[in-house]
Each structure stands twice: as structure tokens, then as C-alpha cells.
Scaffold this active site. Structure first.
Site, PDB file in Angstrom:
ATOM      1  N   ASN A   1      48.219  34.401  31.207  1.00  0.00           N
ATOM      2  CA  ASN A   1      47.433  33.798  32.283  1.00  0.00           C
ATOM      3  C   ASN A   1      46.853  32.475  31.788  1.00  0.00           C
ATOM      4  OD1 ASN A   1      45.095  33.096  33.894  1.00  0.00           O
ATOM      5  ND2 ASN A   1      45.310  35.099  34.874  1.00  0.00           N
TER       6      ASN A   1
ATOM      7  N   HIS B   1      42.398  29.596  32.184  1.00  0.00           N
ATOM      8  CA  HIS B   1      41.277  28.989  31.468  1.00  0.00           C
ATOM      9  C   HIS B   1      41.637  27.753  30.658  1.00  0.00           C
ATOM     10  CE1 HIS B   1      38.691  31.745  33.327  1.00  0.00           C
ATOM     11  NE2 HIS B   1      39.419  32.748  32.935  1.00  0.00           N
TER      12      HIS B   1
ATOM     13  N   HIS C   1      45.753  32.254  38.711  1.00  0.00           N
ATOM     14  CA  HIS C   1      44.920  32.772  39.801  1.00  0.00           C
ATOM     15  C   HIS C   1      44.384  31.608  40.601  1.00  0.00           C
ATOM     16  CE1 HIS C   1      41.190  35.465  40.879  1.00  0.00           C
ATOM     17  NE2 HIS C   1      41.835  35.025  41.932  1.00  0.00           N
TER      18      HIS C   1
ATOM     19  N   ARG D   1      42.057  30.674  42.883  1.00  0.00           N
ATOM     20  CA  ARG D   1      40.867  31.197  43.525  1.00  0.00           C
ATOM     21  C   ARG D   1      40.491  30.368  44.752  1.00  0.00           C
ATOM     22  NH1 ARG D   1      36.855  34.348  41.519  1.00  0.00           N
ATOM     23  NH2 ARG D   1      37.287  35.571  39.622  1.00  0.00           N
TER      24      ARG D   1
ATOM     25  N   ARG E   1      38.006  27.073  41.116  1.00  0.00           N
ATOM     26  CA  ARG E   1      37.181  26.746  39.943  1.00  0.00           C
ATOM     27  C   ARG E   1      38.034  26.422  38.714  1.00  0.00           C
ATOM     28  NH1 ARG E   1      34.337  32.542  38.907  1.00  0.00           N
ATOM     29  NH2 ARG E   1      33.942  32.314  41.122  1.00  0.00           N
TER      30      ARG E   1
ATOM     31  N   GLU F   1      48.254  35.008  41.380  1.00  0.00           N
ATOM     32  CA  GLU F   1      47.140  35.885  41.756  1.00  0.00           C
ATOM     33  C   GLU F   1      46.341  35.219  42.867  1.00  0.00           C
ATOM     34  OE1 GLU F   1      45.020  36.517  38.126  1.00  0.00           O
ATOM     35  OE2 GLU F   1      46.096  38.359  37.704  1.00  0.00           O
TER      36      GLU F   1
ATOM     37  N   THR G   1      33.717  36.436  36.866  1.00  0.00           N
ATOM     38  CA  THR G   1      35.131  36.773  36.726  1.00  0.00           C
ATOM     39  C   THR G   1      35.425  37.939  37.659  1.00  0.00           C
ATOM     40  OG1 THR G   1      36.918  37.343  35.182  1.00  0.00           O
ATOM     41  CG2 THR G   1      34.771  38.361  34.780  1.00  0.00           C
ATOM     42  N   THR G   2      36.689  38.300  37.754  1.00  0.00           N
ATOM     43  CA  THR G   2      37.067  39.348  38.696  1.00  0.00           C
ATOM     44  C   THR G   2      36.330  40.648  38.386  1.00  0.00           C
ATOM     45  OG1 THR G   2      39.225  38.355  38.849  1.00  0.00           O
ATOM     46  CG2 THR G   2      39.037  40.611  39.635  1.00  0.00           C
TER      47      THR G   2
ATOM     48  N   GLU H   1      48.566  46.749  39.375  1.00  0.00           N
ATOM     49  CA  GLU H   1      48.036  46.290  38.088  1.00  0.00           C
ATOM     50  C   GLU H   1      46.674  46.930  37.922  1.00  0.00           C
ATOM     51  OE1 GLU H   1      48.442  42.203  36.929  1.00  0.00           O
ATOM     52  OE2 GLU H   1      46.635  42.293  35.678  1.00  0.00           O
TER      53      GLU H   1
ATOM     54  N   HIS I   1      43.064  42.351  32.329  1.00  0.00           N
ATOM     55  CA  HIS I   1      41.686  41.859  32.430  1.00  0.00           C
ATOM     56  C   HIS I   1      40.871  42.227  31.199  1.00  0.00           C
ATOM     57  CE1 HIS I   1      38.585  39.724  34.696  1.00  0.00           C
ATOM     58  NE2 HIS I   1      37.794  40.397  33.898  1.00  0.00           N
TER      59      HIS I   1
ATOM     60  N   GLY J   1      44.879  36.565  29.490  1.00  0.00           N
ATOM     61  CA  GLY J   1      44.602  35.134  29.552  1.00  0.00           C
ATOM     62  C   GLY J   1      43.415  34.705  28.719  1.00  0.00           C
ATOM     63  N   HIS J   2      42.231  35.087  29.191  1.00  0.00           N
ATOM     64  CA  HIS J   2      41.008  34.525  28.593  1.00  0.00           C
ATOM     65  C   HIS J   2      40.988  34.653  27.069  1.00  0.00           C
ATOM     66  CE1 HIS J   2      36.694  34.506  27.463  1.00  0.00           C
ATOM     67  NE2 HIS J   2      36.664  33.492  28.320  1.00  0.00           N
TER      68      HIS J   2
END
Ligand SMILES: CC(=O)[C@@H](O)[C@H](O)COP(=O)(O)O
Ligand SMILES: NCC(=O)COP(=O)(O)O
Length: 249
Positions: free
Chosen positions: A9, A12, A45, A47, A51, A72, A102-103, A153, A196, A218-219
Site C-alpha cells: 500500500n 503514505h 486508498h 479517500r 488526504r 481501496e 486511519t481506518t 479482507e 491493516h 503499507g504504513h
């Protein structure tokens, strides 16, 4: 046992880029490097508040990466129009709240069941693989099957947060939920992904669940890339996933 795919992902990278409002670092460059380093796919993602990933990022990713793009998005008409225009390999429907950092939590597929049936069907008709980002609960899995989303997921955030704060008892309970949810989702004929908050250790652990065929991470990877580089971070993540897979029961 099915191979375990790694979706990287790149959200970021866009967070860092947007800190200054310029073009660098480019999430597309990160995606190309991730693929070169062994990523099986790229997740981004878009959003509603943009952001991090912007519409142009998603279009460039679709046009220029050679591996599947997992788009996403929230389950809104605006995002559906964008997804149908871009036609990614896959769409993952995720919950969004403006104020969230975050989600938080999975998509409420029970409450949104009737709304999601035609929404998912339209994406499936367009040839897009649809996944639902859900909690590993029996109700959510049953609703996902009823909605006819081929993929779920499972949200690993609650488990990863418990690990992060050192709440071992809660972490074990959350992992047990994931273990049961993974097996039940497979039993209900869903392809099972997870994501996540995953890091090397939690990715190794979750990879031991044989029904999971894809992790989206990702993060943590982008954070590690600041110190060791993206290619090395992905290499180490792959080592962790392979170790976990070898422990699969
Ligand atoms: C759905 C999911 O878990 C990730 O894509 C996550 O949303 C990353 O983006 P944020 O950090 O903005 O939540
Ligand atoms: N769906 C999970 C994802 O794409 C990456 O989540 P995270 O690793 O950034 O928390």
C-alpha cells in the site's frame, strides 16, 4: 498450500509528498520500486478527503504498473464512478469517517447489505474483483457471502493495536477471532485477505493461517523504508511471510 501474495500500500508515500504540496516523493515511483522488489500487487486508498492518494495518482498507477492495482474506496456513488472509469484489477470497499486518523473497524456489511448487493454487482459486471474490508466476525462474513463479494479482507487492526500496546491477553483473543474468521470465510467460499497495521512479526504470525492468500501492508513498510529503503523493507517482509507460511498448520 496457496502462495501468499504481498500487496504493498503506497498511501503514505503520498502522505509524505502532500506534506509539502509538491510532486515528491511520488507514490508511482514507490509502486514501481515495490514491484521490482517483489510485490505481487499495489494497493492505494482514494479517500473522500484525498488526504494522501489523489485521483491522478490512481490513474497513473493503473496506467503504469505491471502488477494488479487494488483500489481501496468507500462505497459511494462518486467512488463507484471513478472506479468504473479507471477499471482497476480489484476494488476493496472500506469504511471511512472524515475525522478518523486511519481506518477504524471493518465495513458494516450487515447494515449496508441491501445497498451493497447492486453496488458490488456493478463492479463485478465491469470485471473488477471486489473485496470487502470487514471484521473477522461470522455475521460480517455471512453478509459478505450474501452480498456475493468474492473476496473478504479481514481487518487486522484490533489485533495489531493490542500487540502494539502490549495487551497480550487481548492480542491472543483478537488473533483467535482472526483464525476462526479466516477458516469460516474460506468455508463460505470467500477468497481471504488480511491487512491493516501489520509489521514483520504480525505478518509472520498471520501468514501461518493457510486460508489467507494475500496480505496488504503499507504504513509499516513505508516507515521502514525511511531507514532501510523500500526494497530491503519488502525483502524482509517477504522473509517474515515465508517463515510464517512454513509454520502453517
Ligand atoms: C483500509 C486500510 O486498512 C488501509 O488502506 C488504510 O486505510 C491505509 O490508509 P489510512 O492510513 O489513511 O487509513
Ligand atoms: N488494507 C490494508 C492496507 O492496505 C494497508 O494498511 P496499513 O498497513 O497501511 O495499516
Amino acid at each position: 498450500m496457496p502462495p501468499l501474495r504481498l500487496g504493498v500500500n503506497v498511501d503514505h508515500v503520498a502522505t509524505l509528498r502532500n506534506a509539502r504540496g509538491g510532486p515528491r516523493p511520488d507514490p508511482l515511483r514507490a509502486a514501481l520500486l515495490a514491484i521490482e522488489a517483489g510485490a505481487d500487487g499495489i494497493t492505494a486508498h482514494l479517500r473522500e478527503d484525498r488526504r494522501h492518494i489523489h485521483d491522478d495518482d490512481m490513474a497513473r498507477l493503473k496506467a503504469q504498473i505491471t502488477k494488479p492495482l487494488n483500489f481501496e474506496m468507500a462505497a459511494t456513488e462518486q467512488m463507484l464512478d471513478i472506479a468504473l472509469a479507471i477499471k482497476p484489477h480489484a476494488v476493496c470497499l472500506v469504511p471511512e469517517k472524515r475525522t478518523e486518523r486511519t481506518t477504524e473497524g471493518g465495513l458494516d456489511v450487515v447494515a449496508a447489505h441491501d445497498y451493497l448487493i447492486p453496488f458490488v454487482a456493478e463492479l463485478v459486471r465491469a470485471g473488477v474483483r471486489v473485496s470487502l474490508f470487514i471484521e473477522p466476525s461470522a455475521e460480517a462474513i455471512e453478509a459478505a457471502a450474501s452480498i456475493k463479494a468474492p473476496v473478504v479482507e479481514l481487518h487486522t487492526g484490533a489485533w495489531c493495536h493490542a500487540l502494539e500496546v502490549g495487551d497480550t491477553a487481548l492480542a491472543e483473543r483478537e488473533f483467535e477471532r482472526l483464525k476462526l474468521g479466516t477458516a469460516y470465510a474460506a468455508e463460505k467460499g470467500r477468497e481471504v485477505h488480511a491487512g491493516h497495521g501489520l509489521d514483520y512479526e504480525s505478518a509472520r504470525r498471520i501468514a501461518s493461517l493457510p486460508q489467507i492468500v494475500e496480505l496488504n501492508i503499507g504504513h509499516f513498510l513505508i516507515g521502514e523504508a525511511v531507514f532501510v529503503g523500500l526494497a530491503e523493507a519488502i525483502r524482509l517482509m517477504r522473509v517474515a511471510m515465508d517463515a510464517g507460511r512454513s509454520e502453517a498448520g
